[in-house]
Motif scaffolding. Sequence first.
Motif, PDB file in Angstrom:
ATOM      1  N   THR A 181      10.831   5.893  12.326  1.00 34.40           N
ATOM      2  CA  THR A 181       9.609   6.453  12.911  1.00 34.40           C
ATOM      3  C   THR A 181       8.599   6.891  11.850  1.00 34.40           C
ATOM      4  O   THR A 181       7.656   7.616  12.149  1.00 34.40           O
ATOM      5  N   VAL A 182       8.808   6.454  10.610  1.00 33.77           N
ATOM      6  CA  VAL A 182       7.896   6.824   9.531  1.00 33.77           C
ATOM      7  C   VAL A 182       6.559   6.105   9.693  1.00 33.77           C
ATOM      8  O   VAL A 182       6.506   4.932  10.047  1.00 33.77           O
ATOM      9  N   LEU A 183       5.467   6.827   9.426  1.00 35.09           N
ATOM     10  CA  LEU A 183       4.134   6.236   9.414  1.00 35.09           C
ATOM     11  C   LEU A 183       3.913   5.570   8.062  1.00 35.09           C
ATOM     12  O   LEU A 183       4.081   6.206   7.018  1.00 35.09           O
ATOM     13  N   THR A 184       3.559   4.304   8.062  1.00 33.81           N
ATOM     14  CA  THR A 184       3.419   3.545   6.815  1.00 33.81           C
ATOM     15  C   THR A 184       2.062   2.860   6.770  1.00 33.81           C
ATOM     16  O   THR A 184       1.442   2.643   7.818  1.00 33.81           O
ATOM     17  N   PRO A 185       1.617   2.460   5.568  1.00 36.32           N
ATOM     18  CA  PRO A 185       2.215   2.685   4.241  1.00 36.32           C
ATOM     19  C   PRO A 185       2.059   4.132   3.809  1.00 36.32           C
ATOM     20  O   PRO A 185       1.332   4.903   4.434  1.00 36.32           O
TER      21      PRO A 185
END
Length: 321
Positions: free
Chosen positions: A9-13
């Motif tokens: 669920t990490v927002l990337t980049p």
Amino acid sequence: MWVTSSLATVLTPTAVALGNFDGVHRGHRQVVQPVLAARPGDSPRFYSTVVSFHPHPREFFTGQSRSLLTPLSEKVAQLQQLGVEQLVLLPFDRDLASLTPEQFVQSILVQRLQAVRISVGMDFCFGRERTGTATGLQAIGAAFGIDVTIAPLQLLDGERISSSAIRQALQTGDLSIANCYLGRSYELVGQVVQGQQLGRTIGFPTANLQLPAEKFLPSLGVYAVQVQVYETEQAELLQPAIGVMNLGNRPTINGTSQTIEVHLLDWSGDLYGRTLRVSLEKFLRPEQKFASLDDLKAQIQADCDSARALFAARLTEGEQL
């Protein structure tokens, strides 16, 4: 600020500041600053991200719980004030601990976080058996086209600013050093709970503060404090106040358990269930046992007078309470 412990669920980049950041002190802020440099509209767009570990690696390897200068809710608040957009809490387990430095960079930072920039402190170590170093991270990052910034150690009067030094200063009641290293006053944030109400009987009603179990506590004794009163932890500020706080076992009344009691000056109203953010401004005296309640009352009045004088002097000098 987005907070997650799942790499799915990490927002990337991302632009990543790596470390434990307990205390979010002046040295930590130097590590975080490089990942805040780019703003919306820059190319490529990235999310300013702090990557930390939970539990603390030392806690994982020793099996012993570790008290924290900034429990999670406090860490989130401090990082958000700095402008961090995302906090990623990597679950520190056997699998993560077994990764080599190269594997950590490739699998976590490159593939999952899509890091375009990384910032670490000069003494940062990572990977299996802590074999990865800050300069080693620079070399590995370069192979993936990632710029790695190494923040120098922060010194004050020749002494290194560190979480350990802050803990030591708090344990000895040296708030001037602790608060200077932090870059702000050390805070205790908790909810007011029902106490024995003994303070009311001697003319000094107190609010009993319940803190997170992992919160690091300073030296036992009496402190001059500034207090922010909230309806709940997430609610708007109701009212600022000044007061005195006693941290200890209340030996004069044969207390058997440690309590944190805050007496607000010039305050009227019910505090039960409300959240207090207590900023420790000056250590007034160690905890002591008095011969009688009258002696205790006289000393509490003297403590209140000392706190009033401290904050009055600050106002005279132009400081904002």
